[in-house]
Scaffold this motif. Structure first.
Motif, short mmCIF file in Angstrom:
data_model
loop_
_atom_site.label_atom_id
_atom_site.label_comp_id
_atom_site.label_asym_id
_atom_site.label_seq_id
_atom_site.Cartn_x
_atom_site.Cartn_y
_atom_site.Cartn_z
N VAL A 141 8.82 -7.06 -13.33
CA VAL A 141 8.26 -6.36 -12.17
C VAL A 141 8.32 -7.30 -10.96
CG1 VAL A 141 6.17 -5.33 -11.19
CG2 VAL A 141 6.76 -4.91 -13.58
N ILE A 142 8.73 -6.77 -9.85
CA ILE A 142 8.73 -7.54 -8.61
C ILE A 142 7.28 -7.77 -8.20
CG2 ILE A 142 9.32 -7.49 -6.15
CD1 ILE A 142 11.80 -5.84 -6.93
N PRO A 143 6.90 -9.03 -7.99
CA PRO A 143 5.50 -9.31 -7.61
C PRO A 143 5.07 -8.48 -6.41
CG PRO A 143 6.66 -11.35 -8.07
CD PRO A 143 7.70 -10.25 -8.06
N GLY A 144 3.95 -7.80 -6.55
CA GLY A 144 3.38 -7.01 -5.47
C GLY A 144 3.91 -5.59 -5.37
N ALA A 145 4.99 -5.26 -6.08
CA ALA A 145 5.60 -3.93 -5.94
C ALA A 145 4.65 -2.83 -6.40
CB ALA A 145 6.91 -3.85 -6.73
N LEU A 146 3.94 -3.05 -7.49
CA LEU A 146 3.01 -2.02 -7.98
C LEU A 146 1.78 -1.93 -7.09
CD1 LEU A 146 3.31 -2.51 -11.83
CD2 LEU A 146 4.54 -0.94 -10.33
N ASP A 147 1.35 -3.06 -6.53
CA ASP A 147 0.23 -3.04 -5.59
C ASP A 147 0.60 -2.24 -4.34
OD1 ASP A 147 -1.33 -4.62 -7.28
OD2 ASP A 147 -0.65 -6.48 -6.33
N GLU A 148 1.83 -2.43 -3.86
CA GLU A 148 2.29 -1.68 -2.68
C GLU A 148 2.36 -0.19 -2.97
OE1 GLU A 148 6.02 -3.31 -1.40
OE2 GLU A 148 5.17 -5.31 -1.10
N LEU A 149 2.83 0.15 -4.18
CA LEU A 149 2.92 1.56 -4.56
C LEU A 149 1.52 2.18 -4.59
CD1 LEU A 149 4.75 3.88 -5.45
CD2 LEU A 149 4.51 3.05 -7.79
N GLY A 150 0.58 1.48 -5.20
CA GLY A 150 -0.80 1.98 -5.25
C GLY A 150 -1.43 2.09 -3.87
N ALA A 151 -1.18 1.11 -3.03
CA ALA A 151 -1.75 1.13 -1.68
C ALA A 151 -1.20 2.29 -0.87
CB ALA A 151 -1.46 -0.20 -0.97
N ALA A 152 0.06 2.61 -1.06
CA ALA A 152 0.65 3.72 -0.31
C ALA A 152 0.05 5.05 -0.72
CB ALA A 152 2.16 3.74 -0.52
N LEU A 153 -0.48 5.13 -1.93
CA LEU A 153 -1.05 6.38 -2.40
C LEU A 153 -2.51 6.54 -2.00
CD1 LEU A 153 0.50 6.42 -5.96
CD2 LEU A 153 1.17 7.79 -4.00
N ARG A 154 -3.16 5.46 -1.63
CA ARG A 154 -4.55 5.54 -1.19
C ARG A 154 -4.60 5.91 0.30
NH1 ARG A 154 -4.82 1.16 -4.69
NH2 ARG A 154 -4.43 -0.37 -3.08
N PRO A 155 -5.52 6.80 0.65
CA PRO A 155 -5.61 7.14 2.08
C PRO A 155 -6.12 5.97 2.89
CG PRO A 155 -7.39 8.17 0.82
CD PRO A 155 -6.46 7.51 -0.17
N ALA A 156 -5.63 5.88 4.07
CA ALA A 156 -6.09 4.82 4.98
C ALA A 156 -7.51 5.12 5.43
CB ALA A 156 -5.16 4.72 6.19
N ILE A 157 -8.33 4.12 5.42
CA ILE A 157 -9.72 4.28 5.84
C ILE A 157 -9.89 3.55 7.17
CG2 ILE A 157 -12.13 3.80 5.28
CD1 ILE A 157 -11.28 3.83 2.32
N ALA A 158 -10.26 4.31 8.16
CA ALA A 158 -10.46 3.71 9.49
C ALA A 158 -11.86 3.10 9.55
CB ALA A 158 -10.30 4.78 10.57
N LEU A 159 -11.88 1.86 9.95
CA LEU A 159 -13.18 1.18 10.11
C LEU A 159 -13.67 1.39 11.54
CD1 LEU A 159 -12.35 -2.13 8.24
CD2 LEU A 159 -13.60 -0.17 7.37
N ALA A 160 -14.89 1.81 11.64
CA ALA A 160 -15.45 2.05 12.97
C ALA A 160 -16.20 0.84 13.46
CB ALA A 160 -16.38 3.25 12.94
#
Length: 109
Positions: free
Chosen positions: A90-109
């Motif tokens: 596995v390419i280091p970080g590739a699965l983390d990037e895939l998971g992050a792309a699937l999580r909605p972005a949370i805007a911090l106020a």
């Protein structure tokens, strides 16, 4: 006939290039054999030979090589040729990037 707009659409979380790259990765893991191979590689410290992947999931070596090639093209795993055998990890970080792309972005106020 309704002429008023019911809501204001927001900006898409992904631009066109990001969506295309994510779709390629999701298509790669949408196959059960490729998903099993990826999960085996993810829990392995290091790498596995394509022959080991084929045996573990009960498919032929040519089929396993094809599936591994798709995972490489999707940017999820990398390949190293040693003599007759190809080894994958596995390419280091590739699965983390895939998971992050699937999580909605949370805007911090």
């Amino acid at each position: 006939m309704r002429t008023e707009i019911c809501c204001t659409p927001g900006e898409p979380a992904l631009d066109a290039d990001e969506a295309e790259a994510l779709a390629t990765r999701l298509k790669a893991v949408a196959d059960p054999s490729r998903l099993r191979m990826l999960s085996m590689l993810a829990v392995t410290d290091g790498e596995l030979c394509v022959c080991d992947l084929a045996d573990a999931i009960g498919i032929g070596q040519p089929t396993a090589s094809h599936h591994a090639k798709v995972l490489v093209a999707a940017g999820l795993v990398e390949r190293e040729q040693r003599g007759r055998w190809a080894f994958y990890r596995v390419i280091p970080g590739a699965l983390d990037e895939l998971g992050a792309a699937l999580r909605p972005a949370i805007a911090l106020a």
